[in-house]
Design a protein around this motif. Structure first.
Motif, mmCIF file in Angstrom:
data_model
loop_
_atom_site.group_PDB
_atom_site.id
_atom_site.type_symbol
_atom_site.label_atom_id
_atom_site.label_comp_id
_atom_site.label_asym_id
_atom_site.label_seq_id
_atom_site.Cartn_x
_atom_site.Cartn_y
_atom_site.Cartn_z
ATOM 1 N N PRO A 1 8.139 -4.290 3.812
ATOM 2 C CA PRO A 1 7.278 -4.120 2.645
ATOM 3 C C PRO A 1 6.492 -5.397 2.333
ATOM 4 O O PRO A 1 6.916 -6.503 2.648
ATOM 5 N N GLN B 1 2.986 6.611 10.738
ATOM 6 C CA GLN B 1 3.371 7.510 9.664
ATOM 7 C C GLN B 1 4.659 8.251 10.036
ATOM 8 O O GLN B 1 4.851 8.652 11.183
ATOM 9 N N VAL C 1 3.344 0.819 5.062
ATOM 10 C CA VAL C 1 3.235 1.869 6.077
ATOM 11 C C VAL C 1 1.959 2.677 5.887
ATOM 12 O O VAL C 1 1.339 3.131 6.854
ATOM 13 N N GLU C 2 1.546 2.854 4.622
ATOM 14 C CA GLU C 2 0.343 3.637 4.342
ATOM 15 C C GLU C 2 -0.908 3.006 4.935
ATOM 16 O O GLU C 2 -1.935 3.661 5.093
ATOM 17 N N SER D 1 12.439 2.513 8.219
ATOM 18 C CA SER D 1 11.662 1.396 7.657
ATOM 19 C C SER D 1 11.137 0.533 8.805
ATOM 20 O O SER D 1 11.681 -0.528 9.113
ATOM 21 N N GLU E 1 12.515 9.174 5.259
ATOM 22 C CA GLU E 1 12.567 8.157 4.204
ATOM 23 C C GLU E 1 13.496 7.005 4.557
ATOM 24 O O GLU E 1 13.412 5.928 3.966
ATOM 25 N N ASN F 1 4.358 -0.713 -0.320
ATOM 26 C CA ASN F 1 4.556 0.078 0.897
ATOM 27 C C ASN F 1 3.386 -0.158 1.850
ATOM 28 O O ASN F 1 2.270 0.306 1.626
#
Length: 274
Positions: A267, A256, A250-251, A263, A260, A248
């Motif tokens: 990834p 943020q 995005v972290e 996307s 869910e 992931n």
């Protein structure tokens, strides 16, 4: 490309390598795959032989498109139906005026995870049969006792291993742990092309076959005592892949979101060089 071929490409640079070489598009092999407008040629890459679902998908693409030139890269037709027969079949599917070329590859398509480790994505579904009550005992299982689909998979594996060992110039000494492993080792030992190869090969190698179901035993178990094992066991699989995981990303960004289904960032994965 079929899924095992795409996974091997994933570890060897990705689809960008094909686009940089001139491909207009790269897509999964399926009956619904569309040939880009203006394409003069379509190339099919199949990890095994052209049979079953792969043959049906190739036929559907050729019959639905206007392309009149195709190239097929596939495994060697060890049980008959060489390149000439395959080319005739492809021309028939394309219709009048079609031109077809078949490239029978040698070694199997490997996923180069590291300089010391290569995987065979095409074998992800190959598992030893679990013998139940009343079934043949481990000592009684031979190739003829296996289900037809598994027999075909073992023969394909033996052919791929022989092609790989031929490319490496190996004369192997095989060791087997497990019922199916003994079958594979026996078939490789009696395989006629392998016998001829071992007479002339100069490099010696020991090959150890281990049944995957023996992962349940402590001697060949995974205990999570190294970083790679922890990564592979904790992170989810990359969609459509058997040998890579999804990271992931995005972290690591300021984008943020609590949704869910959103996307925004693709990834990451272990195959990415950076």
């Amino acid at each position: 490309m079929d899924a095992p071929s795409a996974e091997a490409l994933h570890w060897a640079g990705g689809a960008g390598e094909l686009v940089a070489a001139g491909a207009l598009a790269v897509s999964a092999l399926s009956a619904e795959a569309a040939v880009p407008a203006g394409a003069a040629c379509v190339v099919f890459v199949v990890s095994g032989t052209l049979r079953g679902g792969a043959a049906a998908a190739v036929r559907a693409v050729l019959e639905q498109s206007a392309v009149r030139h195709c190239v097929l890269v596939c495994g060697d037709e060890a049980e008959g139906g060489g390149a000439a027969e395959l080319e005739e079949t492809l021309r028939r599917w394309m219709g009048e005026g079609g031109c077809a070329e078949v490239v029978l590859r040698g070694p199997p398509l490997l996923a180069p995870v590291s300089p010391e480790l290569c995987l065979l994505p095409a074998l992800a579904a190959l598992l030893p049969p679990l013998t139940g009550p009343g079934g043949p005992g481990p000592a009684e299982v031979g190739l003829s006792a296996l289900p037809a689909e598994l027999r075909a998979a073992v023969r394909a594996l033996v052919g791929d291993l022989d092609s790989l060992f031929t490319a490496l110039g190996l004369r192997e000494e095989s060791f087997a742990v497990g019922t199916l492993s003994r079958v594979v080792a026996a078939e490789l030992a009696s395989y006629a092309p392998a016998k001829n190869r071992r007479r002339t090969a100069t490099n010696k190698a020991s090959v150890i076959f281990v049944d995957r179901t023996l992962d349940l035993a402590g001697a060949v178990g995974h205990h999570g005592d190294n970083l790679a094992e922890k990564i592979l066991s904790v992170l989810p699989k990359l969609p459509g892949h058997k040998t890579d995981v999804m990271v992931n990303m995005v972290e690591l960004t300021a984008l943020q979101t609590t949704d869910e289904t959103c996307s925004i960032i693709a990834p990451g994965c272990l195959a990415q060089p950076k």
